[in-house]
Design a protein around this motif. Structure first.
Motif, PDB file in Angstrom:
ATOM      1  N   VAL A  57       0.821  -1.209   0.000  1.00  0.00           N
ATOM      2  CA  VAL A  57       0.000   0.000   0.000  1.00  0.00           C
ATOM      3  C   VAL A  57       0.861   1.268   0.000  1.00  0.00           C
ATOM      4  O   VAL A  57       0.606   2.194  -0.787  1.00  0.00           O
ATOM      5  CB  VAL A  57      -0.984  -0.014   1.177  1.00  0.00           C
ATOM      6  CG1 VAL A  57      -1.731   1.313   1.272  1.00  0.00           C
ATOM      7  CG2 VAL A  57      -1.980  -1.161   1.021  1.00  0.00           C
ATOM      8  N   PRO A  58       1.906   1.368   0.861  1.00  0.00           N
ATOM      9  CA  PRO A  58       2.774   2.554   0.768  1.00  0.00           C
ATOM     10  C   PRO A  58       3.422   2.733  -0.596  1.00  0.00           C
ATOM     11  O   PRO A  58       3.544   3.865  -1.082  1.00  0.00           O
ATOM     12  CB  PRO A  58       3.822   2.303   1.861  1.00  0.00           C
ATOM     13  CG  PRO A  58       3.145   1.423   2.842  1.00  0.00           C
ATOM     14  CD  PRO A  58       2.262   0.538   2.026  1.00  0.00           C
ATOM     15  N   LEU A  59       3.835   1.643  -1.229  1.00  0.00           N
ATOM     16  CA  LEU A  59       4.448   1.766  -2.549  1.00  0.00           C
ATOM     17  C   LEU A  59       3.428   2.145  -3.619  1.00  0.00           C
ATOM     18  O   LEU A  59       3.760   2.859  -4.566  1.00  0.00           O
ATOM     19  CB  LEU A  59       5.141   0.454  -2.933  1.00  0.00           C
ATOM     20  CG  LEU A  59       6.397   0.121  -2.136  1.00  0.00           C
ATOM     21  CD1 LEU A  59       6.936  -1.233  -2.540  1.00  0.00           C
ATOM     22  CD2 LEU A  59       7.463   1.195  -2.324  1.00  0.00           C
ATOM     23  N   LEU A  68      12.290   5.360  -1.754  1.00  0.00           N
ATOM     24  CA  LEU A  68      11.451   4.276  -1.238  1.00  0.00           C
ATOM     25  C   LEU A  68      11.568   3.023  -2.092  1.00  0.00           C
ATOM     26  O   LEU A  68      11.663   1.901  -1.579  1.00  0.00           O
ATOM     27  CB  LEU A  68       9.991   4.731  -1.176  1.00  0.00           C
ATOM     28  CG  LEU A  68       9.612   5.730  -0.090  1.00  0.00           C
ATOM     29  CD1 LEU A  68       8.141   6.118  -0.220  1.00  0.00           C
ATOM     30  CD2 LEU A  68       9.882   5.150   1.293  1.00  0.00           C
ATOM     31  N   PHE A  69      11.571   3.197  -3.416  1.00  0.00           N
ATOM     32  CA  PHE A  69      11.666   2.041  -4.300  1.00  0.00           C
ATOM     33  C   PHE A  69      13.050   1.401  -4.233  1.00  0.00           C
ATOM     34  O   PHE A  69      13.174   0.180  -4.344  1.00  0.00           O
ATOM     35  CB  PHE A  69      11.337   2.452  -5.733  1.00  0.00           C
ATOM     36  CG  PHE A  69       9.879   2.650  -5.961  1.00  0.00           C
ATOM     37  CD1 PHE A  69       9.028   1.564  -6.059  1.00  0.00           C
ATOM     38  CD2 PHE A  69       9.324   3.918  -6.056  1.00  0.00           C
ATOM     39  CE1 PHE A  69       7.667   1.742  -6.266  1.00  0.00           C
ATOM     40  CE2 PHE A  69       7.978   4.101  -6.256  1.00  0.00           C
ATOM     41  CZ  PHE A  69       7.144   3.010  -6.362  1.00  0.00           C
ATOM     42  N   TYR A 105      13.572  -2.457  -3.047  1.00  0.00           N
ATOM     43  CA  TYR A 105      14.284  -3.410  -3.895  1.00  0.00           C
ATOM     44  C   TYR A 105      15.440  -4.062  -3.138  1.00  0.00           C
ATOM     45  O   TYR A 105      15.630  -5.285  -3.196  1.00  0.00           O
ATOM     46  CB  TYR A 105      14.801  -2.703  -5.141  1.00  0.00           C
ATOM     47  CG  TYR A 105      15.454  -3.624  -6.140  1.00  0.00           C
ATOM     48  CD1 TYR A 105      14.693  -4.349  -7.048  1.00  0.00           C
ATOM     49  CD2 TYR A 105      16.837  -3.770  -6.175  1.00  0.00           C
ATOM     50  CE1 TYR A 105      15.285  -5.202  -7.962  1.00  0.00           C
ATOM     51  CE2 TYR A 105      17.441  -4.622  -7.080  1.00  0.00           C
ATOM     52  CZ  TYR A 105      16.668  -5.339  -7.979  1.00  0.00           C
ATOM     53  OH  TYR A 105      17.260  -6.183  -8.873  1.00  0.00           O
ATOM     54  N   LEU A 106      16.206  -3.261  -2.414  1.00  0.00           N
ATOM     55  CA  LEU A 106      17.356  -3.795  -1.689  1.00  0.00           C
ATOM     56  C   LEU A 106      16.928  -4.736  -0.567  1.00  0.00           C
ATOM     57  O   LEU A 106      17.565  -5.769  -0.337  1.00  0.00           O
ATOM     58  CB  LEU A 106      18.195  -2.646  -1.123  1.00  0.00           C
ATOM     59  CG  LEU A 106      18.911  -1.764  -2.152  1.00  0.00           C
ATOM     60  CD1 LEU A 106      19.636  -0.625  -1.462  1.00  0.00           C
ATOM     61  CD2 LEU A 106      19.887  -2.587  -2.983  1.00  0.00           C
ATOM     62  N   VAL A 107      15.853  -4.386   0.131  1.00  0.00           N
ATOM     63  CA  VAL A 107      15.378  -5.251   1.218  1.00  0.00           C
ATOM     64  C   VAL A 107      14.911  -6.592   0.664  1.00  0.00           C
ATOM     65  O   VAL A 107      15.262  -7.656   1.193  1.00  0.00           O
ATOM     66  CB  VAL A 107      14.247  -4.555   2.005  1.00  0.00           C
ATOM     67  CG1 VAL A 107      13.570  -5.543   2.953  1.00  0.00           C
ATOM     68  CG2 VAL A 107      14.799  -3.374   2.792  1.00  0.00           C
ATOM     69  N   ARG A 108      14.118  -6.574  -0.404  1.00  0.00           N
ATOM     70  CA  ARG A 108      13.627  -7.830  -0.969  1.00  0.00           C
ATOM     71  C   ARG A 108      14.756  -8.634  -1.588  1.00  0.00           C
ATOM     72  O   ARG A 108      14.766  -9.861  -1.541  1.00  0.00           O
ATOM     73  CB  ARG A 108      12.525  -7.547  -1.986  1.00  0.00           C
ATOM     74  CG  ARG A 108      11.268  -7.035  -1.325  1.00  0.00           C
ATOM     75  CD  ARG A 108      10.059  -7.042  -2.240  1.00  0.00           C
ATOM     76  NE  ARG A 108      10.206  -6.076  -3.317  1.00  0.00           N
ATOM     77  CZ  ARG A 108      10.151  -6.390  -4.598  1.00  0.00           C
ATOM     78  NH1 ARG A 108       9.952  -7.639  -4.973  1.00  0.00           N
ATOM     79  NH2 ARG A 108      10.278  -5.469  -5.522  1.00  0.00           N
ATOM     80  N   ASP A 153      11.063  -4.625 -11.306  1.00  0.00           N
ATOM     81  CA  ASP A 153      11.491  -3.904 -10.109  1.00  0.00           C
ATOM     82  C   ASP A 153      12.813  -3.184 -10.337  1.00  0.00           C
ATOM     83  O   ASP A 153      13.006  -2.060  -9.873  1.00  0.00           O
ATOM     84  CB  ASP A 153      11.613  -4.875  -8.933  1.00  0.00           C
ATOM     85  CG  ASP A 153      10.281  -5.474  -8.549  1.00  0.00           C
ATOM     86  OD1 ASP A 153       9.303  -4.719  -8.489  1.00  0.00           O
ATOM     87  OD2 ASP A 153      10.212  -6.685  -8.314  1.00  0.00           O
ATOM     88  N   ALA A 154      13.729  -3.843 -11.049  1.00  0.00           N
ATOM     89  CA  ALA A 154      15.009  -3.194 -11.348  1.00  0.00           C
ATOM     90  C   ALA A 154      14.816  -2.022 -12.297  1.00  0.00           C
ATOM     91  O   ALA A 154      15.429  -0.962 -12.125  1.00  0.00           O
ATOM     92  CB  ALA A 154      15.976  -4.217 -11.950  1.00  0.00           C
ATOM     93  N   LEU A 155      13.943  -2.181 -13.296  1.00  0.00           N
ATOM     94  CA  LEU A 155      13.687  -1.085 -14.233  1.00  0.00           C
ATOM     95  C   LEU A 155      13.022   0.091 -13.542  1.00  0.00           C
ATOM     96  O   LEU A 155      13.286   1.248 -13.876  1.00  0.00           O
ATOM     97  CB  LEU A 155      12.807  -1.581 -15.386  1.00  0.00           C
ATOM     98  CG  LEU A 155      13.484  -2.505 -16.404  1.00  0.00           C
ATOM     99  CD1 LEU A 155      12.475  -3.015 -17.405  1.00  0.00           C
ATOM    100  CD2 LEU A 155      14.617  -1.775 -17.120  1.00  0.00           C
ATOM    101  N   VAL A 156      12.162  -0.197 -12.564  1.00  0.00           N
ATOM    102  CA  VAL A 156      11.493   0.876 -11.831  1.00  0.00           C
ATOM    103  C   VAL A 156      12.508   1.724 -11.082  1.00  0.00           C
ATOM    104  O   VAL A 156      12.366   2.944 -10.979  1.00  0.00           O
ATOM    105  CB  VAL A 156      10.448   0.274 -10.860  1.00  0.00           C
ATOM    106  CG1 VAL A 156      10.059   1.263  -9.781  1.00  0.00           C
ATOM    107  CG2 VAL A 156       9.210  -0.147 -11.637  1.00  0.00           C
ATOM    108  N   VAL A 157      13.546   1.084 -10.550  1.00  0.00           N
ATOM    109  CA  VAL A 157      14.585   1.818  -9.830  1.00  0.00           C
ATOM    110  C   VAL A 157      15.431   2.646 -10.787  1.00  0.00           C
ATOM    111  O   VAL A 157      15.774   3.799 -10.507  1.00  0.00           O
ATOM    112  CB  VAL A 157      15.464   0.845  -9.023  1.00  0.00           C
ATOM    113  CG1 VAL A 157      16.642   1.569  -8.394  1.00  0.00           C
ATOM    114  CG2 VAL A 157      14.634   0.167  -7.931  1.00  0.00           C
TER     115      VAL A 157
END
Length: 226
Positions: free
Chosen positions: A16-18, A56-57, A61-64, A81-85
């Motif tokens: 939800v935050p993301l 935040l992204f 990504y790093l946590v996951r 996810d990598a492209l989003v970053v």
């Protein structure tokens, strides 16, 4: 197994935050591009929000990536996810991932596979087209020889590019605009292929079921079609 549980709990807490960060980023970026004459204070605030959503992204990504325990496997399985970053304009596509997560919360998804593919592709096309139109309009307006003079021109260009029509009446002339155009072309081909393939597969499945039942719906097996 413990890593998978922690990863699942992290995704449940952050989805939800993301999602809110994705919507906030798109809204702030749209205001920066479309609003004229905003003061330096507002502009600094909008930039701070966009950089904050990027942070935040990156953290997510790093946590996951850390929780999976299989780092190379995670990178291969989650290219979006990598492209989003790396590419901020793809950040709104996280909205599609939230919709997918909500579907899988049920024992059985509410929509069929083919309907989900079409829904995801349609939502992705709208988000990608709007973000691409904003990026092209920001890069092209005021450039010498540009044909993108209004945001309406940018939206028209985005629609014709995503649908692979390409009329050529509106074309980017700057390096950044053409780079965005290449990404839009690739995205349009991928989305169009997904929708076309899913629709064709649905038709084949429907006709196959009709033949197995002995004809059109309403006819008993072995009966002649009416």
């Amino acid at each position: 197994m413990d890593d998978e549980n922690r990863l699942w709990r992290w995704r449940q807490r952050t989805e939800v935050p993301l999602f809110a960060a994705s919507v906030l980023f798109l809204g702030c970026y749209a205001v920066q591009v479309l609003a004229e004459g905003i003061g330096p204070g507002w502009e600094a605030l909008l930039r701070a929000v966009t950089y904050g959503t990027w942070a935040l992204f990156v953290v997510d990504y790093l946590v996951r990536w850390r929780l999976t325990g299989r780092h190379a496997h995670f990178v291969r399985r989650h290219p979006l996810d990598a492209l989003v970053v790396v590419l901020p304009l793809l950040r709104p596509l996280r909205i599609v991932q939230l919709y997918e997560t909500a579907q899988h919360r049920h024992v059985r998804p509410r929509l069929t596979l083919y309907a989900r593919v079409i829904a995801y592709a349609g939502l992705s096309a709208v988000l990608l087209g709007f973000a691409g139109a904003l990026a092209v309009y920001s890069a092209e307006r005021g450039a010498p020889g540009t044909t993108v003079r209004t945001f309406g021109d940018a939206v028209w260009w985005a629609c014709s590019t995503l649908t692979t029509v390409g009329y050529g009446d509106v074309t980017p002339v700057t390096g950044l605009g053409r780079t965005v155009a290449v990404g839009m072309m690739a995205g349009g081909l991928a989305l169009l292929g997904a929708v076309t393939g899913s629709f064709s597969s649905w038709l084949i499945q429907t006709f196959t079921l009709d033949e197995d039942r002995g004809g059109p719906p309403g006819n008993p097996p072995g009966a002649r079609p009416r």
